[in-house]
Design an enzyme around this catalytic site. Structure first.
Site, short mmCIF file in Angstrom:
data_model
loop_
_atom_site.label_atom_id
_atom_site.label_comp_id
_atom_site.label_asym_id
_atom_site.label_seq_id
_atom_site.Cartn_x
_atom_site.Cartn_y
_atom_site.Cartn_z
CG ASP A 282 -24.08 -57.57 140.82
OD1 ASP A 282 -23.78 -56.67 140.09
OD2 ASP A 282 -23.88 -58.96 140.37
CG ASP B 104 -22.91 -64.26 139.77
OD1 ASP B 104 -21.58 -64.08 139.61
OD2 ASP B 104 -23.22 -65.31 140.17
CG ASP C 263 -23.16 -57.89 136.91
OD1 ASP C 263 -22.65 -56.70 136.53
OD2 ASP C 263 -22.64 -58.88 137.28
#
Length: 763
Positions: A511, A507, A307
């Site tokens: 996610d 994070d 990410d």
């Protein structure tokens, strides 16, 4: 897992039992000696019986069945001493396993034990010690010297000096001033200070880490999958070899000897000991594994999906520039207005605005009649004026967009998607541009991942394509996926999983689905008890992306050591089985030989407790130098964009304002940049050259200094040649060319230094 007291008692029992049997035999008390030997043989088997029955019910060929058959066969054939030695071997192995697990758990236990249990609540003029569960948001707390910060909060009095090494890995304490956030789990490294709680204990940063640690401690014994795969062929082989030896020779003792040397302690113990040791090593580096399955899978990762926000980037918006549309105001005026309103806002950008105002020494009044629309903005009255801070569409509220704002927006959205607008009495007065800085170690981490064997790195983000592509190209990923939803990230993972084990690194809360869907989910968990941490298999407690490389490196080394232990142990056992099958090894000697094989395999497995991780290889920066460099760059980097902003505005300002801006840039270059780069050249680079290989490892960096010095001198000459009234149209092209060149080379040079320093400061 059996308790250490039980295994210690069992080992003591077998040693004392064998010694007692020897004494009884010398006293000609043979019956009593036989009873002692039988007890020594059977007692260590008792803990294995339940596990073996459970595996047989699942139709799994558990390797402990060989140990059981060997003991029972020895007793049936009257080889009581052989059976007792096998019992001693099992007890010794179980004790060593418990010892290794105890060592491995120390790092996890240390994290749990340092968790605060109480807090000092300030109530009026009194300070009361209360249970941490009683702390509520908004409570005023006192953190005494040397204490762990109990909950997340903001500093409300004086200067706070905190040790954040447990969360960020920074070796030296950092200073936090009024309004700055301090995280639970950090340590007060100086005088007492006060904080106002922003989270309750259960939602604070350290509480989330503790939950992850507890999950790791409670996970089932690791390494079982690897051991069972080996057992799938070894158990039938051992039993078959024993039967063939008996059938060919007609001597049951040969069959027993084969079984004795086949007793598979390298599988029973060496693999779990190696993996548990690897988990301990990882915890020491700030990486928490939930279990051995995650470690084994991470070691074989072929693809990584990562990410952007909070993972590749720092995740903390930083004010980069201020644009003024109302020429009666200055940049400090705009920032002060925004900070006045945002000091009462809970938005993530509000804290960044207030911190920026504090750093510039600005004062801002308390607003009245405050109204906040979540996710849109804040409005209030200041000195009789209606002031609003927030998104452009919310501020305009259907009104036409001013042409100056349109032009500004078209330029700024190419480089930053985050802009906050300020209006006064309905007219847009200014804008604040924010940037989420790319982690200094991000590009290094991507390259290091490839060195560990990762074949593909994909960055998937919900951000717009322009920003995503800019960040992705800067760090060197293989593929960039922008504007992806959580569901689309899961689909990306499913596609990559067809080519091998895939790891997801994230994070934020969004996610969590991808982390759960990946073969291995890795969460950046240092900033709080987020859903991503709860869904992950591995958590990077220390807020550094480089620790992902450490996690993979430790997993790979641990798996290699586990396989080595199995190959060494099983290889020697197979040789011994062949020797025993030909009648060259009697059962009692075979038992002693197998004991030696077990010790070799177990000692090799314990090597996983040590060793250097990938980021610990090579030279290291002294902690004080690393901190000095980091502080200097944090001070200077945010000011570099001023060069580009001045260049952009040269033809829109009055000549007098343009001249004033050029002189301000000149002062910044002469008084800040040149001394900084000169100090790097004469003081820092020689020290770097001492720890880096090669005759002149900093040559290319020094060459950049030469170009910076040249461009600054050129800019000074250009400014000196300007007329007193300011730059004329003919001057603007050359001035812009020089400023753009300075901005480009300074940003590149600082980024190169940041990456170099980040690669060297991992202790």
């Amino acid at each position: 897992m059996r308790s250490s007291r039980a295994t210690a008692f069992m080992l003591t029992f077998t040693v004392v039992g064998l010694a007692s049997a020897g004494v009884l035999a010398l006293l000609d008390l043979d019956r009593a000696a036989d009873v002692a030997l039988i007890a020594v043989a059977l007692v260590p088997l008792l803990p294995l019986v339940g596990e073996m029955i459970a595996k047989l019910r699942r139709r799994q060929p558990g390797v402990d069945v060989i140990a059981l058959v060997a003991v029972l066969a020895s007793l049936a054939m009257g080889e009581l001493l052989t059976a007792a030695i096998i019992g001693l071997m099992l007890a010794t192995g179980q004790f060593l396993e418990e010892y290794a697990a105890g060592r491995a758990e120390r790092e996890l236990t240390a994290l749990v034990q340092r968790a605060p249990r109480t807090a000092h609540s300030i109530r009026g003029d009194n300070v009361e010690t209360v249970d941490i569960a009683e702390v509520r948001r908004g409570d005023l707390l006192l953190v005494k010297s040397g204490e762990v910060v109990p909950v997340d909060g903001v500093v409300t009095s004086g200067l706070a000096v905190v040790d954040e090494s447990a969360l960020t890995g920074e070796p030296l304490p950092v200073e936090r001033i009024n309004g700055d956030l301090v995280s639970s789990g950090t340590v007060n490294a100086a005088d007492a200070f006060e904080i106002q709680a922003t989270e309750e204990a259960a939602q604070s940063t350290y509480a989330g880490i503790i939950r992850l640690v507890e999950a790791a401690r409670e996970s089932h014994a690791p390494g079982v999958r690897m051991a069972d795969r080996w057992a799938g062929w070894f158990v039938p082989l051992a039993l078959g070899a024993s039967g063939v030896a008996w059938l060919v020779s007609g001597d049951p003792m040969r069959a027993l000897a084969v079984l004795v040397v086949a007793t598979p302690c390298p599988l029973l113990l060496a693999v779990p000991i190696a993996v548990v040791s690897g988990i301990s090593r990882a915890a020491h580096r700030g990486v928490v594994f939930r279990g051995g399955g995650a470690l084994e899978a991470l070691a074989q990762t072929k693809s990584v999906v990562i990410d952007k926000t909070g993972t590749v980037t720092v995740g903390r918006p930083v004010l980069r520039s201020i644009t003024v549309f109302d020429q009666s105001l200055s940049e400090p005026d705009i920032l002060s207005l925004a900070a006045s309103l945002d000091q009462v806002s809970s938005h993530i950008l509000a804290r960044s605005i207030v911190e920026a105002a504090h750093e510039r020494g600005l004062e801002f009044p308390i607003p009245v009649e405050v109204s906040e629309e979540h996710g849109a903005g804040v409005s209030a009255k200041l000195d009789g004026r209606e002031v609003a801070v927030g998104k452009l569409a919310w501020i305009l509220d259907g009104s036409p967009e001013p042409s100056a704002v349109t032009g500004f927006r078209s330029r700024v959205t190419r480089v930053s998607p985050t802009v906050v607008y300020i209006s006064i009495d309905g007219e847009i007065a200014g804008a604040l541009v924010f940037d989420d800085q790319v982690r200094a170690d991000a590009a290094y981490t991507i390259r290091a991942l490839r060195r560990t064997g990762v074949e593909k790195v994909v960055m998937a983000t919900g951000d717009n394509p322009l920003v995503a592509r800019s960040v992705g190209m800067a760090i060197g990923v293989d593929d960039i996926l922008a504007e992806t939803t959580p569901e689309e990230k899961v689909l990306v993972l499913e596609d990559l999983q067809r080519g091998g084990i895939t790891t997801m690194v994230g994070d934020g809360i969004n996610d969590a689905p991808a982390l759960a869907a990946a073969d291995v989910g890795v969460a950046m968990g240092a900033r709080g008890a987020t859903a991503s941490s709860e869904a992950a298999d591995v958590v990077l407690v220390v807020d550094r992306l480089q620790r992902l490389v450490d996690a993979i490196g430790i997993a790979q080394r641990t798996r290699r050591i586990a396989v080595q232990s199995v190959v060494i142990g099983m290889g020697l056992s197979l040789v011994a089985m062949g020797v025993a099958a030909f009648g060259l090894l009697v059962p009692i000697v075979g038992a002693l030989v197998q004991e030696g094989i077990d010790v070799i395999a177990i000692l090799n497995s314990l090597r996983a407790l040590g060793g250097r991780t990938p980021t610990q290889m090579g030279p290291r920066l002294p902690a004080e130098l690393s901190d000095e460099l980091r502080v200097e760059h944090e001070r200077l980097i945010p000011q570099l964009d001023r060069l580009r902003q001045v260049a952009d505005a040269l033809d829109t300002q009055s000549r007098a304002d343009a001249l004033r801006s050029l002189h301000e840039v000149e002062q910044f270059l002469v008084k800040e940049i040149i001394p900084h780069e000169a100090n790097d050249e004469t003081e820092v680079y020689p020290r770097m050259s001492e720890i880096l290989p090669g005759d002149d490892p900093m040559a290319t960096m020094s060459r950049a200094h030469r170009e910076i010095f040249h461009l600054v001198e050129l800019f000074q000459r250009q400014v000196a040649d300007l007329p007193a009234s300011g730059p004329e149209p003919a001057d603007i092209t050359d001035l812009r060319r020089t400023l753009y060149g300075l901005h480009a080379i300074l940003r590149l040079h600082f980024d190169q230094e940041e990456e170099l320093y980040a690669s060297l400061d991992e202790g």
